[in-house]
Write a protein that holds these residues in place. Structure first.
Motif, PDB file in Angstrom:
ATOM      1  N   PRO A 176       0.779  -1.246   0.000  1.00 58.81           N
ATOM      2  CA  PRO A 176       0.000   0.000   0.000  1.00 58.81           C
ATOM      3  C   PRO A 176       0.806   1.290   0.000  1.00 58.81           C
ATOM      4  O   PRO A 176       0.222   2.369   0.051  1.00 58.81           O
ATOM      5  CB  PRO A 176      -0.824  -0.111   1.284  1.00 58.81           C
ATOM      6  N   ARG A 177       2.144   1.214  -0.046  1.00 55.40           N
ATOM      7  CA  ARG A 177       2.922   2.443  -0.140  1.00 55.40           C
ATOM      8  C   ARG A 177       2.450   3.260  -1.346  1.00 55.40           C
ATOM      9  O   ARG A 177       2.349   2.747  -2.465  1.00 55.40           O
ATOM     10  CB  ARG A 177       4.406   2.107  -0.308  1.00 55.40           C
ATOM     11  N   GLY A 178       2.137   4.533  -1.103  1.00 58.81           N
ATOM     12  CA  GLY A 178       1.748   5.415  -2.186  1.00 58.81           C
ATOM     13  C   GLY A 178       0.269   5.480  -2.477  1.00 58.81           C
ATOM     14  O   GLY A 178      -0.149   6.296  -3.297  1.00 58.81           O
ATOM     15  N   LEU A 179      -0.543   4.625  -1.840  1.00 58.36           N
ATOM     16  CA  LEU A 179      -1.987   4.688  -2.097  1.00 58.36           C
ATOM     17  C   LEU A 179      -2.599   5.890  -1.391  1.00 58.36           C
ATOM     18  O   LEU A 179      -2.196   6.260  -0.282  1.00 58.36           O
ATOM     19  CB  LEU A 179      -2.662   3.401  -1.620  1.00 58.36           C
ATOM     20  N   TRP A 180      -3.584   6.481  -2.022  1.00 53.19           N
ATOM     21  CA  TRP A 180      -4.228   7.670  -1.472  1.00 53.19           C
ATOM     22  C   TRP A 180      -5.024   7.309  -0.223  1.00 53.19           C
ATOM     23  O   TRP A 180      -5.854   6.410  -0.242  1.00 53.19           O
ATOM     24  CB  TRP A 180      -5.144   8.299  -2.506  1.00 53.19           C
ATOM     25  N   GLY A 181      -4.745   8.017   0.863  1.00 53.96           N
ATOM     26  CA  GLY A 181      -5.496   7.828   2.094  1.00 53.96           C
ATOM     27  C   GLY A 181      -5.111   6.590   2.880  1.00 53.96           C
ATOM     28  O   GLY A 181      -5.732   6.284   3.903  1.00 53.96           O
ATOM     29  N   ARG A 182      -4.110   5.857   2.439  1.00 51.41           N
ATOM     30  CA  ARG A 182      -3.705   4.657   3.165  1.00 51.41           C
ATOM     31  C   ARG A 182      -2.223   4.760   3.511  1.00 51.41           C
ATOM     32  O   ARG A 182      -1.861   5.292   4.549  1.00 51.41           O
ATOM     33  CB  ARG A 182      -4.001   3.405   2.335  1.00 51.41           C
ATOM     34  N   GLY A 183      -1.368   4.269   2.645  1.00 53.90           N
ATOM     35  CA  GLY A 183       0.053   4.396   2.896  1.00 53.90           C
ATOM     36  C   GLY A 183       0.630   3.174   3.582  1.00 53.90           C
ATOM     37  O   GLY A 183      -0.063   2.212   3.913  1.00 53.90           O
ATOM     38  N   GLY A 184       1.906   3.218   3.783  1.00 52.88           N
ATOM     39  CA  GLY A 184       2.638   2.122   4.406  1.00 52.88           C
ATOM     40  C   GLY A 184       4.124   2.340   4.195  1.00 52.88           C
ATOM     41  O   GLY A 184       4.546   3.199   3.418  1.00 52.88           O
ATOM     42  N   GLN A 185       4.932   1.557   4.892  1.00 58.62           N
ATOM     43  CA  GLN A 185       6.373   1.716   4.756  1.00 58.62           C
ATOM     44  C   GLN A 185       6.842   1.186   3.409  1.00 58.62           C
ATOM     45  O   GLN A 185       6.136   0.439   2.725  1.00 58.62           O
ATOM     46  CB  GLN A 185       7.075   0.969   5.888  1.00 58.62           C
ATOM     47  N   VAL A 186       8.041   1.592   3.020  1.00 55.22           N
ATOM     48  CA  VAL A 186       8.617   1.138   1.767  1.00 55.22           C
ATOM     49  C   VAL A 186       8.921  -0.354   1.852  1.00 55.22           C
ATOM     50  O   VAL A 186       9.611  -0.814   2.760  1.00 55.22           O
ATOM     51  CB  VAL A 186       9.911   1.909   1.443  1.00 55.22           C
ATOM     52  N   ALA A 187       8.374  -1.119   0.912  1.00 52.61           N
ATOM     53  CA  ALA A 187       8.693  -2.539   0.754  1.00 52.61           C
ATOM     54  C   ALA A 187       8.940  -2.774  -0.724  1.00 52.61           C
ATOM     55  O   ALA A 187       8.228  -2.236  -1.575  1.00 52.61           O
ATOM     56  CB  ALA A 187       7.569  -3.423   1.274  1.00 52.61           C
ATOM     57  N   LEU A 188       9.939  -3.591  -1.036  1.00 52.84           N
ATOM     58  CA  LEU A 188      10.472  -3.657  -2.387  1.00 52.84           C
ATOM     59  C   LEU A 188      10.436  -5.059  -2.964  1.00 52.84           C
ATOM     60  O   LEU A 188      10.650  -6.046  -2.253  1.00 52.84           O
ATOM     61  CB  LEU A 188      11.934  -3.175  -2.384  1.00 52.84           C
ATOM     62  N   THR A 189      10.167  -5.118  -4.256  1.00 53.72           N
ATOM     63  CA  THR A 189      10.369  -6.336  -5.022  1.00 53.72           C
ATOM     64  C   THR A 189      10.776  -5.932  -6.433  1.00 53.72           C
ATOM     65  O   THR A 189      10.705  -4.758  -6.789  1.00 53.72           O
ATOM     66  CB  THR A 189       9.132  -7.239  -5.030  1.00 53.72           C
ATOM     67  N   THR A 190      11.184  -6.868  -7.252  1.00 54.17           N
ATOM     68  CA  THR A 190      11.656  -6.536  -8.592  1.00 54.17           C
ATOM     69  C   THR A 190      10.481  -6.337  -9.549  1.00 54.17           C
ATOM     70  O   THR A 190       9.374  -6.831  -9.325  1.00 54.17           O
ATOM     71  CB  THR A 190      12.567  -7.640  -9.141  1.00 54.17           C
ATOM     72  N   THR A 191      10.757  -5.651 -10.632  1.00 51.84           N
ATOM     73  CA  THR A 191       9.718  -5.403 -11.631  1.00 51.84           C
ATOM     74  C   THR A 191       9.177  -6.702 -12.213  1.00 51.84           C
ATOM     75  O   THR A 191       7.976  -6.804 -12.494  1.00 51.84           O
ATOM     76  CB  THR A 191      10.256  -4.516 -12.771  1.00 51.84           C
ATOM     77  N   ASP A 192      10.040  -7.699 -12.404  1.00 48.63           N
ATOM     78  CA  ASP A 192       9.530  -8.938 -13.002  1.00 48.63           C
ATOM     79  C   ASP A 192       8.658  -9.722 -12.038  1.00 48.63           C
ATOM     80  O   ASP A 192       7.837 -10.540 -12.456  1.00 48.63           O
ATOM     81  CB  ASP A 192      10.665  -9.813 -13.552  1.00 48.63           C
ATOM     82  N   GLN A 193       8.783  -9.468 -10.742  1.00 48.73           N
ATOM     83  CA  GLN A 193       7.877 -10.080  -9.772  1.00 48.73           C
ATOM     84  C   GLN A 193       6.559  -9.318  -9.669  1.00 48.73           C
ATOM     85  O   GLN A 193       5.512  -9.921  -9.451  1.00 48.73           O
ATOM     86  CB  GLN A 193       8.543 -10.115  -8.381  1.00 48.73           C
ATOM     87  N   TRP A 194       6.601  -8.006  -9.854  1.00 45.88           N
ATOM     88  CA  TRP A 194       5.427  -7.166  -9.592  1.00 45.88           C
ATOM     89  C   TRP A 194       4.487  -7.072 -10.789  1.00 45.88           C
ATOM     90  O   TRP A 194       3.282  -7.028 -10.626  1.00 45.88           O
ATOM     91  CB  TRP A 194       5.880  -5.775  -9.172  1.00 45.88           C
ATOM     92  N   PHE A 195       5.057  -7.042 -11.984  1.00 47.30           N
ATOM     93  CA  PHE A 195       4.235  -6.858 -13.174  1.00 47.30           C
ATOM     94  C   PHE A 195       3.981  -8.193 -13.861  1.00 47.30           C
ATOM     95  O   PHE A 195       4.881  -9.016 -13.997  1.00 47.30           O
ATOM     96  CB  PHE A 195       4.907  -5.901 -14.157  1.00 47.30           C
ATOM     97  N   ASP A 196       2.745  -8.364 -14.345  1.00 50.30           N
ATOM     98  CA  ASP A 196       2.392  -9.611 -15.035  1.00 50.30           C
ATOM     99  C   ASP A 196       3.077  -9.717 -16.388  1.00 50.30           C
ATOM    100  O   ASP A 196       3.514 -10.788 -16.799  1.00 50.30           O
ATOM    101  CB  ASP A 196       0.863  -9.680 -15.240  1.00 50.30           C
ATOM    102  N   ASP A 197       3.182  -8.592 -17.102  1.00 52.07           N
ATOM    103  CA  ASP A 197       3.724  -8.627 -18.455  1.00 52.07           C
ATOM    104  C   ASP A 197       4.670  -7.447 -18.651  1.00 52.07           C
ATOM    105  O   ASP A 197       4.383  -6.505 -19.390  1.00 52.07           O
ATOM    106  CB  ASP A 197       2.589  -8.562 -19.485  1.00 52.07           C
ATOM    107  N   PRO A 198       5.818  -7.463 -17.989  1.00 52.43           N
ATOM    108  CA  PRO A 198       6.709  -6.318 -18.064  1.00 52.43           C
ATOM    109  C   PRO A 198       7.358  -6.188 -19.436  1.00 52.43           C
ATOM    110  O   PRO A 198       7.506  -7.162 -20.171  1.00 52.43           O
ATOM    111  CB  PRO A 198       7.774  -6.634 -17.002  1.00 52.43           C
ATOM    112  N   ALA A 199       7.718  -4.952 -19.762  1.00 49.70           N
ATOM    113  CA  ALA A 199       8.456  -4.723 -21.002  1.00 49.70           C
ATOM    114  C   ALA A 199       9.832  -5.366 -20.891  1.00 49.70           C
ATOM    115  O   ALA A 199      10.337  -5.622 -19.799  1.00 49.70           O
ATOM    116  CB  ALA A 199       8.585  -3.224 -21.256  1.00 49.70           C
ATOM    117  N   GLU A 200      10.432  -5.632 -22.018  1.00 48.87           N
ATOM    118  CA  GLU A 200      11.753  -6.235 -22.029  1.00 48.87           C
ATOM    119  C   GLU A 200      12.787  -5.202 -22.436  1.00 48.87           C
ATOM    120  O   GLU A 200      12.656  -4.549 -23.464  1.00 48.87           O
ATOM    121  CB  GLU A 200      11.788  -7.425 -22.994  1.00 48.87           C
ATOM    122  N   GLY A 201      13.814  -5.059 -21.620  1.00 51.52           N
ATOM    123  CA  GLY A 201      14.931  -4.207 -21.993  1.00 51.52           C
ATOM    124  C   GLY A 201      14.702  -2.738 -21.738  1.00 51.52           C
ATOM    125  O   GLY A 201      13.612  -2.290 -21.389  1.00 51.52           O
TER     126      GLY A 201
END
Length: 372
Positions: A176-201
């Motif tokens: 929820p980091r960055g959501l309006w009216g909610r929020g949360g601490q910074v937590a990280l993962t890679t783009t290939d884990q977060w996006f279903d169909d990430p761009a290549e390169g």
């Protein structure tokens, strides 16, 4: 001796109006939120609220819940890209622009930490592999990354370890980091884990030059370098020269632009606009005088803290702040110089529009114009 080539001159007001038009700040833009974020090549997002206020200044009828929903659906995300700072990007740009920016300010930031000795004896490839496995298992906070990495290199500086992981890997700040009216601490993962169909390169450099000009032009080579944190972009502009219009500013600096891009008359009306701290309008040119009058240089910052600013007639004219409570919101406008009655009316109208967009329906508010 070869004669110096001269190009049509664009003065500060002409540059101002052209840039405001590209930045969707002359009139409400008929774009959806995703299209606006993509057109602008992302929104500066060191803090969580600025992207919302940046869009409120640019899109008619914008509601913060729209951007928040796109973050939850992973169509947009927060990630370190241009200038090694956090931006809100579409999913595709999050991958592509991170790849483009990597050899610039991001690698330079890592080199600084290496030069300070905090990573002595650390195998950076091994660190990247360990950190990738950790955030693939589940999103990790920077503190958790430090705690997991430190046993591998107990003599290293803990903060340097987590910074190295962020520089080496394309790490998304998950909701929820960055959501309006909610929020949360910074937590990280890679783009290939977060996006279903990430761009290549990485993004194509020449294509990105054209996109930059579409959002920030007319602009010089140094302007784009200031925006993205890359250096030696002159070759890319030279490759594209035959496809571009070339102007010059009043000091003779070459300015490049797309042939069909809007360049409004310098007397085109520019309504007041309330911009958040770190807005890209103020950070994306080496020469910022197209928006910041030279006598006001430095007034948008105190130390490392950027202020919320407002524009009058297209140029920086003062600061603004919000004081929010459960029962009431107060927007205070602090002009750098006395304003006319007409300017007070226009500022009040734009302040009311901003508050209507960004506050829950029915929230009482006050608008205070300091010095009036």
């Amino acid at each position: 001796m070869a004669l110096k080539t001269t190009h049509p001159v664009l003065g500060a007001r002409a540059l101002n109006r052209a840039t405001l038009d590209r930045q969707l700040l002359l009139r409400p833009a008929p774009l959806g939120v995703t299209e606006a974020v993509e057109h602008l090549l992302g929104l500066q997002a060191q803090n969580t609220k600025p992207p919302y206020y940046a869009l409120a200044a640019r899109l008619d009828g914008f509601r913060p819940e729209q951007l928040s929903a796109l973050m939850e659906s992973r169509d947009v995300a927060r990630i370190v890209t241009m200038r090694s700072t956090v931006h809100t990007h579409t999913a595709r740009d999050a991958v592509a622009l991170r790849g483009l920016a990597q050899p610039g300010a991001i690698d330079r930031e890592l080199a600084i930490f290496v030069s300070r000795g905090g990573l002595d004896g650390v195998d950076l490839d091994r660190l990247a592999n360990i950190a990738r496995a950790l955030v693939a298992e589940r999103p990790r906070t920077p503190k958790e990354l430090r705690e997991e990495l430190l046993p591998q290199w107990p003599d290293a500086d803990p903060q340097s370890l987590s910074v190295a992981a962020r520089c080496l890997l394309p790490l998304v700040q998950v909701t929820p980091r960055g959501l309006w009216g909610r929020g949360g601490q910074v937590a990280l993962t890679t783009t290939d884990q977060w996006f279903d169909d990430p761009a290549e390169g990485a993004a194509d450099l020449d294509e990105t030059v054209l996109r930059y000009l579409g959002a920030f032009g007319p602009a010089s080579v140094k302007d784009m370098q200031a925006w993205c944190g890359l250096t030696r972009l002159g070759e890319a502009f030279e490759r594209l020269r035959s496809r571009l219009f070339v102007f010059q500013d009043e000091r003779g600096t070459e300015l490049f632009d797309l042939p069909d891009a809007p360049r409004p008359d310098e007397d085109t009306p520019a309504p007041p606009r309330f911009l958040p701290e770190f807005d890209n309008l103020l950070l994306s040119h080496a020469d910022r005088s197209r928006v910041v009058p030279r006598e006001l240089k430095g007034r948008t910052w105190t130390g490392n803290q950027a202020h919320r600013v407002f524009l009058l007639d297209g140029f920086l004219a003062g600061l603004w702040r919000l004081d929010e409570s459960k029962d009431r919101t107060t927007l205070t406008v602090e002009p750098f110089a006395p304003v006319t009655r007409g300017e007070r009316v226009a500022l009040t109208s734009e302040a009311e529009r901003t508050l209507r967009l960004m506050s829950p329906p029915g929230t009482p508010y006050d608008i205070v114009l300091a010095g009036s």
